[in-house]
Design an enzyme around this catalytic site. Structure first.
Site, PDB file in Angstrom:
ATOM      1  N   GLY A   1      -7.587   3.073   5.914  1.00 63.41           N
ATOM      2  CA  GLY A   1      -8.361   1.841   5.966  1.00 63.41           C
ATOM      3  C   GLY A   1      -7.846   0.907   4.891  1.00 63.41           C
ATOM      4  O   GLY A   1      -7.296   1.379   3.883  1.00 63.41           O
ATOM      5  N   ASN A   2      -8.010  -0.391   5.088  1.00 60.70           N
ATOM      6  CA  ASN A   2      -7.419  -1.315   4.118  1.00 60.70           C
ATOM      7  C   ASN A   2      -8.042  -2.697   4.176  1.00 60.70           C
ATOM      8  O   ASN A   2      -8.721  -3.059   5.139  1.00 60.70           O
ATOM      9  CB  ASN A   2      -5.909  -1.417   4.348  1.00 60.70           C
ATOM     10  CG  ASN A   2      -5.598  -1.619   5.812  1.00 60.70           C
ATOM     11  OD1 ASN A   2      -5.842  -2.697   6.358  1.00 60.70           O
ATOM     12  ND2 ASN A   2      -5.092  -0.572   6.467  1.00 60.70           N
TER      13      ASN A   2
ATOM     14  N   SER B   1       0.923   1.246   1.911  1.00 56.03           N
ATOM     15  CA  SER B   1       0.720   2.280   2.931  1.00 56.03           C
ATOM     16  C   SER B   1       0.568   3.671   2.310  1.00 56.03           C
ATOM     17  O   SER B   1       1.356   4.056   1.437  1.00 56.03           O
ATOM     18  CB  SER B   1       1.913   2.289   3.892  1.00 56.03           C
ATOM     19  OG  SER B   1       1.750   3.254   4.904  1.00 56.03           O
ATOM     20  N   GLY B   2      -0.437   4.415   2.745  1.00 59.57           N
ATOM     21  CA  GLY B   2      -0.541   5.823   2.388  1.00 59.57           C
ATOM     22  C   GLY B   2      -0.801   6.113   0.916  1.00 59.57           C
ATOM     23  O   GLY B   2      -0.610   7.244   0.470  1.00 59.57           O
TER      24      GLY B   2
ATOM     25  N   SER C   1       0.761  -1.627   4.050  1.00 58.01           N
ATOM     26  CA  SER C   1      -0.031  -0.928   5.069  1.00 58.01           C
ATOM     27  C   SER C   1       0.627  -1.037   6.431  1.00 58.01           C
ATOM     28  O   SER C   1       1.164  -2.089   6.797  1.00 58.01           O
ATOM     29  CB  SER C   1      -1.416  -1.571   5.136  1.00 58.01           C
ATOM     30  OG  SER C   1      -2.061  -1.198   6.337  1.00 58.01           O
ATOM     31  N   SER C   2       0.549   0.052   7.196  1.00 53.71           N
ATOM     32  CA  SER C   2       1.123   0.014   8.543  1.00 53.71           C
ATOM     33  C   SER C   2       0.349  -0.933   9.454  1.00 53.71           C
ATOM     34  O   SER C   2       0.778  -1.202  10.577  1.00 53.71           O
ATOM     35  CB  SER C   2       1.166   1.427   9.132  1.00 53.71           C
ATOM     36  OG  SER C   2      -0.128   1.970   9.160  1.00 53.71           O
ATOM     37  N   ASP C   3      -0.789  -1.467   8.990  1.00 55.48           N
ATOM     38  CA  ASP C   3      -1.548  -2.450   9.766  1.00 55.48           C
ATOM     39  C   ASP C   3      -1.155  -3.885   9.428  1.00 55.48           C
ATOM     40  O   ASP C   3      -1.800  -4.830   9.903  1.00 55.48           O
ATOM     41  CB  ASP C   3      -3.053  -2.263   9.516  1.00 55.48           C
ATOM     42  CG  ASP C   3      -3.512  -0.883   9.935  1.00 55.48           C
ATOM     43  OD1 ASP C   3      -3.287  -0.511  11.093  1.00 55.48           O
ATOM     44  OD2 ASP C   3      -4.070  -0.163   9.083  1.00 55.48           O
TER      45      ASP C   3
ATOM     46  N   HIS D   1      -9.738  -3.312   7.816  1.00 46.08           N
ATOM     47  CA  HIS D   1      -9.599  -2.307   8.886  1.00 46.08           C
ATOM     48  C   HIS D   1     -10.160  -0.975   8.414  1.00 46.08           C
ATOM     49  O   HIS D   1      -9.836  -0.514   7.324  1.00 46.08           O
ATOM     50  CB  HIS D   1      -8.127  -2.143   9.249  1.00 46.08           C
ATOM     51  CG  HIS D   1      -7.897  -1.076  10.265  1.00 46.08           C
ATOM     52  ND1 HIS D   1      -8.664  -0.929  11.390  1.00 46.08           N
ATOM     53  CD2 HIS D   1      -6.975  -0.071  10.328  1.00 46.08           C
ATOM     54  CE1 HIS D   1      -8.233   0.094  12.102  1.00 46.08           C
ATOM     55  NE2 HIS D   1      -7.218   0.640  11.479  1.00 46.08           N
TER      56      HIS D   1
ATOM     57  N   HIS E   1     -11.848   3.061  10.092  1.00 37.20           N
ATOM     58  CA  HIS E   1     -12.214   3.912  11.234  1.00 37.20           C
ATOM     59  C   HIS E   1     -13.611   4.458  10.982  1.00 37.20           C
ATOM     60  O   HIS E   1     -13.881   5.631  11.224  1.00 37.20           O
ATOM     61  CB  HIS E   1     -11.227   5.075  11.394  1.00 37.20           C
ATOM     62  CG  HIS E   1      -9.804   4.681  11.475  1.00 37.20           C
ATOM     63  ND1 HIS E   1      -8.988   4.622  10.380  1.00 37.20           N
ATOM     64  CD2 HIS E   1      -9.036   4.289  12.524  1.00 37.20           C
ATOM     65  CE1 HIS E   1      -7.773   4.243  10.750  1.00 37.20           C
ATOM     66  NE2 HIS E   1      -7.776   4.031  12.036  1.00 37.20           N
TER      67      HIS E   1
ATOM     68  N   ASP F   1     -28.318 -11.535  12.893  1.00 40.38           N
ATOM     69  CA  ASP F   1     -27.997 -12.271  11.652  1.00 40.38           C
ATOM     70  C   ASP F   1     -26.489 -12.342  11.430  1.00 40.38           C
ATOM     71  O   ASP F   1     -25.930 -13.413  11.228  1.00 40.38           O
ATOM     72  CB  ASP F   1     -28.584 -11.538  10.427  1.00 40.38           C
ATOM     73  CG  ASP F   1     -30.093 -11.659  10.288  1.00 40.38           C
ATOM     74  OD1 ASP F   1     -30.698 -12.503  10.966  1.00 40.38           O
ATOM     75  OD2 ASP F   1     -30.660 -10.880   9.489  1.00 40.38           O
TER      76      ASP F   1
ATOM     77  N   HIS G   1      -9.793   3.426  18.692  1.00 38.12           N
ATOM     78  CA  HIS G   1      -9.078   3.259  17.441  1.00 38.12           C
ATOM     79  C   HIS G   1     -10.028   3.080  16.257  1.00 38.12           C
ATOM     80  O   HIS G   1     -10.243   4.026  15.493  1.00 38.12           O
ATOM     81  CB  HIS G   1      -8.108   2.071  17.594  1.00 38.12           C
ATOM     82  CG  HIS G   1      -7.291   1.795  16.379  1.00 38.12           C
ATOM     83  ND1 HIS G   1      -6.350   0.811  16.304  1.00 38.12           N
ATOM     84  CD2 HIS G   1      -7.290   2.377  15.165  1.00 38.12           C
ATOM     85  CE1 HIS G   1      -5.797   0.810  15.109  1.00 38.12           C
ATOM     86  NE2 HIS G   1      -6.351   1.748  14.403  1.00 38.12           N
TER      87      HIS G   1
ATOM     88  N   TYR H   1     -29.465 -18.142   4.225  1.00 38.83           N
ATOM     89  CA  TYR H   1     -29.553 -16.919   3.426  1.00 38.83           C
ATOM     90  C   TYR H   1     -28.722 -17.021   2.138  1.00 38.83           C
ATOM     91  O   TYR H   1     -27.686 -17.671   2.113  1.00 38.83           O
ATOM     92  CB  TYR H   1     -29.047 -15.744   4.270  1.00 38.83           C
ATOM     93  CG  TYR H   1     -29.189 -14.410   3.595  1.00 38.83           C
ATOM     94  CD1 TYR H   1     -30.411 -13.744   3.557  1.00 38.83           C
ATOM     95  CD2 TYR H   1     -28.091 -13.824   2.971  1.00 38.83           C
ATOM     96  CE1 TYR H   1     -30.531 -12.512   2.935  1.00 38.83           C
ATOM     97  CE2 TYR H   1     -28.206 -12.588   2.343  1.00 38.83           C
ATOM     98  CZ  TYR H   1     -29.432 -11.942   2.329  1.00 38.83           C
ATOM     99  OH  TYR H   1     -29.539 -10.718   1.704  1.00 38.83           O
TER     100      TYR H   1
END
Lengths: 225, 225, 225, 225
Positions: free
Chosen positions: C36-37, C53-54, C82-84, C103, C105, C128, C168, C222
């Protein structure tokens, strides 16, 4: 009943141990607010050490633990003892091999208890620690001997150190308070895993002979000798 | 078998690494009490380093790790080794590419194991790490080679570094102990997410060609080179 | 593309911010291991700052963040990004109002994604923050523009700052990286609560006019002005 | 309405208490990001102390709490008060025995609220704290008195200090802010356990006479006198 000179040091040690063991109940998320407690028998004396009633876990100290006799009457301590003291005193009176008792309302174990359904023994970890299913005790209301009696009668018919009291929660026992805490941790872990296993289908049963072999090995071989 | 001079430093480093890696098992909630462990092969030697049996995670140190030969006999260490040592030694004997093994009873993976049901590969993360479904191994009881044999036979038929041993728990392997720990963390994460996906309906399958492409990329491109 | 003198301080600030924001992903349990990133656009420049990455979350520092151009090529940094990165760069290229992308999961959001099912808007908190259901994007495999395109096309058809990519995980956007992190936290919270609501029956729908009124108020009234 | 000299110290103490009590909401996982709050009545004055709107829990201090009158207008404080202030002010105006109010969207309680379904009283812990089922209030939108009215009308018809507002979340009350926090913690615990009990079958009902006896004892005997 009073605390005689020969037992002063033992009681002091148990005050420290019982106060400290509550940390496992909070670390493993077995309790919220003040709803759960640990007690220990004072070996060789008709005394027990228990959490004070309604005191937050962060505020527990060896000093505010309460020493009671086995009828639940306060022998030493400034605080009122846990409202579960009578039930636990009953257990110590009737099960001489028990050195510690734990009470929680841990989520998944209590969910089984709310349905009045024992946790089936479908995990090797359950065979190891509980020697079979985790049994359900009767519905019993606080205020007389009925909770203590329900615990004792259910445990006598089982190898399990844990009993799910119907619509209520879990009581576990052990030769020491630490062993009873371990049983409370394992009970919730097994209840949770079997809950999720059952949610999507039917767990595979384990044969009784395998349950017996696992229980025997775990009770006699596991850990440091 | 003994620890020869040329391997003393390696063993020392692995004692530190293995002791330290257990922190991930507790941080990610994959284990309770003392029920789970990490081991590492001593590269180039028929030795492994493993957790002592029944010792609390907070009390693990490089010093109390146990060094065993690949038949599970203690070579160095004051403590009895994990009761899973024989199974893990079997894995090292039969899978020469394996440098680390991890065992847990993590909740959701064990729930699938209790039903004897593999975790279907319906997440890209599962394709990445496991290359397909997470397979189930046989029911096997502790005390002889049957757990080790079940692990090895199941892993040989799969790209997965994780196997769900029926009614028991998870074993994962990797080229290093750290990689095996990662596989244990990912296994529980995937098992949990797919459990919840299945609880409300049917996950969409992923085509085999996509599973293959994801697995290939992740094994060869992800991370720092 | 390079980092010109006028943007050096901005990049430095964003390196600190992006590195620090990952703490929320771990604190709220939205990620395991390195999966995640967070990224941030460098305002007014065709640059973004993203996680390497990693690399483990505990090891993230402002220094090891990676600066890329909006085609995903590294402009500054010792590590592979990151691979994303390509997917996120695509989002920044096509959605100019987006200043941050996240990102994960996270478990329950990804469980809905595995079934390819949007999270229905049955909580005021969902109205909201998301202005309606949380939509599902297509199945897309890493390696070309298809993830980025799937995110952008899905978000363009919705008021939601979150999209569940099928089989995903979750991508969220916001005017800032912090806002995208908030959307990721709220997305998992809503996905989890609605999951449990649905598990025991059918949630009551909220009328569209009420959804609109809640969304409008929350976006405009808000918080601190 | 202003803060008269005689109440300055009381307000200062309540600022500290209210700021500090939010820790329980985060520790027990009842809230994410900034979505939940605690308030306290200033006893004997038409004033309340409440969390500022949209401020992170880590940033709460006695100083940034906001003092409002019982129409929700700011009397003292640099920040805009919680967007729930009007609802809570309504509760203080109409329920004079209430000294504290808490609002959360805690997961399982909100899941019952999304279905508009009260939590049935099938646990002794529920009888103890809530005296029966945890009731559901109407769907009400922020912006006028309808939330406050829904809370008050529902609580008046029940012994419960907690109400599940439909499609929204939980409001709890108590003689003090601390008691309202306790009710919020217990509400989520009970909602979660009963959710899991129901997921695998039907919980056993508790007879009304037992519910009454438990409620009476817990309200009058539990804890330190």
């Amino acid at each position: 009943m009073s605390i005689t000179a020969d037992v002063v040091d033992t009681v002091l040690g148990l005050r420290r141990e019982v106060a400290g063991l509550h940390r496992h109940l909070t670390d493993y998320g077995l309790v919220v607010w003040t709803a759960g407690n640990v007690s220990a028998r004072v070996p060789g004396h008709d005394l027990l050490v228990i959490k004070p009633s309604g005191v937050a876990y962060d505020d527990l100290t060896p000093e505010n633990m309460v020493v009671c006799d086995l009828d639940g009457r306060v022998v030493e301590g400034e605080h009122a003892p846990s409202s579960d003291t009578e039930a636990q005193a009953y257990v110590y009176r009737h099960l001489p091999h028990v050195g510690g008792v734990v009470h929680t309302h841990s989520t998944f174990a209590t969910a089984w208890a709310a349905r009045g359904e024992p946790v089936p023994c479908v995990l090797t970890m359950c065979a190891d620690e509980f020697g079979g299913e985790i049994p359900v005790g009767p519905f019993a209301i606080i205020g007389d001997d009925s909770i203590g009696r329900g615990i004792v009668e259910t445990l006598r018919g089982s190898r399990s150190p844990a009993v799910l009291m119907r619509n209520h929660g879990v009581f576990t026992v052990g030769p020491t308070a630490r062993a009873a805490v371990k049983a409370a941790v394992m009970c919730e872990d097994v209840a949770r895993t079997v809950h999720h296993a059952r949610a999507l289908g039917t767990p595979v049963p384990i044969e009784q002979s395998a349950v017996d072999a696992l229980f025997d090995r775990y009770q006699n071989v596991y850990g440091q000798r």
